[in-house]
Design a protein around this motif. Structure first.
Motif, PDB file in Angstrom:
ATOM      1  N   ASP A  29       3.562  -5.975  -3.442  1.00  0.00           N
ATOM      2  CA  ASP A  29       2.380  -5.652  -2.632  1.00  0.00           C
ATOM      3  C   ASP A  29       2.697  -4.582  -1.604  1.00  0.00           C
ATOM      4  N   ALA A  30       3.819  -4.751  -0.916  1.00  0.00           N
ATOM      5  CA  ALA A  30       4.205  -3.775   0.118  1.00  0.00           C
ATOM      6  C   ALA A  30       4.368  -2.386  -0.500  1.00  0.00           C
ATOM      7  N   ALA A  31       4.958  -2.325  -1.682  1.00  0.00           N
ATOM      8  CA  ALA A  31       5.111  -1.032  -2.353  1.00  0.00           C
ATOM      9  C   ALA A  31       3.744  -0.455  -2.717  1.00  0.00           C
TER      10      ALA A  31
ATOM     11  N   ALA B 293       2.136   0.764   0.485  1.00  0.00           N
ATOM     12  CA  ALA B 293       2.784   2.012   0.928  1.00  0.00           C
ATOM     13  C   ALA B 293       2.344   3.189   0.055  1.00  0.00           C
ATOM     14  N   GLY B 294       2.092   2.925  -1.224  1.00  0.00           N
ATOM     15  CA  GLY B 294       1.657   3.978  -2.134  1.00  0.00           C
ATOM     16  C   GLY B 294       0.158   4.229  -2.099  1.00  0.00           C
ATOM     17  N   GLY B 295      -0.560   3.467  -1.281  1.00  0.00           N
ATOM     18  CA  GLY B 295      -2.001   3.653  -1.171  1.00  0.00           C
ATOM     19  C   GLY B 295      -2.789   3.052  -2.316  1.00  0.00           C
ATOM     20  N   ILE B 296      -2.143   2.215  -3.129  1.00  0.00           N
ATOM     21  CA  ILE B 296      -2.801   1.596  -4.281  1.00  0.00           C
ATOM     22  C   ILE B 296      -3.596   0.363  -3.858  1.00  0.00           C
ATOM     23  N   PHE B 297      -2.987  -0.482  -3.014  1.00  0.00           N
ATOM     24  CA  PHE B 297      -3.643  -1.704  -2.546  1.00  0.00           C
ATOM     25  C   PHE B 297      -4.222  -1.460  -1.161  1.00  0.00           C
ATOM     26  N   ILE B 298      -5.481  -1.782  -1.026  1.00  0.00           N
ATOM     27  CA  ILE B 298      -6.156  -1.652   0.269  1.00  0.00           C
ATOM     28  C   ILE B 298      -6.842  -2.967   0.564  1.00  0.00           C
ATOM     29  N   ARG B 299      -6.701  -3.441   1.782  1.00  0.00           N
ATOM     30  CA  ARG B 299      -7.273  -4.721   2.175  1.00  0.00           C
ATOM     31  C   ARG B 299      -8.790  -4.596   2.259  1.00  0.00           C
TER      32      ARG B 299
ATOM     33  N   ILE C 210      -0.780  -9.774   8.602  1.00  0.00           N
ATOM     34  CA  ILE C 210       0.638  -9.986   8.902  1.00  0.00           C
ATOM     35  C   ILE C 210       1.415  -8.680   8.788  1.00  0.00           C
ATOM     36  N   ALA C 211       0.801  -7.680   8.186  1.00  0.00           N
ATOM     37  CA  ALA C 211       1.337  -6.330   8.085  1.00  0.00           C
ATOM     38  C   ALA C 211       0.129  -5.435   7.820  1.00  0.00           C
ATOM     39  N   PRO C 212       0.279  -4.132   7.969  1.00  0.00           N
ATOM     40  CA  PRO C 212      -0.860  -3.268   7.682  1.00  0.00           C
ATOM     41  C   PRO C 212      -1.376  -3.472   6.250  1.00  0.00           C
ATOM     42  N   GLN C 213      -2.673  -3.712   6.115  1.00  0.00           N
ATOM     43  CA  GLN C 213      -3.349  -3.931   4.832  1.00  0.00           C
ATOM     44  C   GLN C 213      -2.962  -5.243   4.145  1.00  0.00           C
TER      45      GLN C 213
END
Length: 111
Positions: free
Chosen positions: A50-52, A55-61, A72-75
């Motif tokens: 998820d973090a990767a 960071a790659g802009g693939i997953f957005i909350r 708990i962390a950005p997004q």
């Protein structure tokens, strides 16, 4: 809708899966130490995945009134580790359950 609905549903789902596990001794009730290690390692791996992706802009909350709104962390919402743990738990219970069903039919000579 309650802000606790999603986390509550995940906790109810995990409890239900653990009850199935208890009934058939599939994962935690077969070997608790190994199951805990697999569950934690799987969850950590998926969190890193998820973090990767974040960071790659693939997953957005996304936003939802069913979520607590705590990151708990950005997004990455607070519910994410619970969802990933639920995913690992479901996978392992389905895997060990299928293994048991196949073993049963092999022993009967049906496979």
């Amino acid at each position: 809708m309650s802000h606790f609905a999603y986390l509550g549903a995940l906790l109810v789902g995990m409890t239900s899966m653990l009850l199935i596990d208890y009934r058939f001794r599939l994962f935690f009730w077969r070997d608790a130490a190994s199951a805990a290690l697999v569950a934690v390692a799987g969850t950590v791996f998926l969190l890193l995945w998820d973090a990767a992706g974040i960071a790659g802009g693939i997953f957005i909350r996304g936003t939802s009134e069913a979520m607590l709104g705590i990151d708990i962390a950005p997004q990455m919402p607070l519910e994410e580790p619970f969802f990933l743990m639920f995913l690992v738990l479901c996978t392992m219970i389905l895997y060990t359950g299928a293994e048991g069903v196949l073993r049963h039919y092999r022993e009967r000579g049906d496979l």
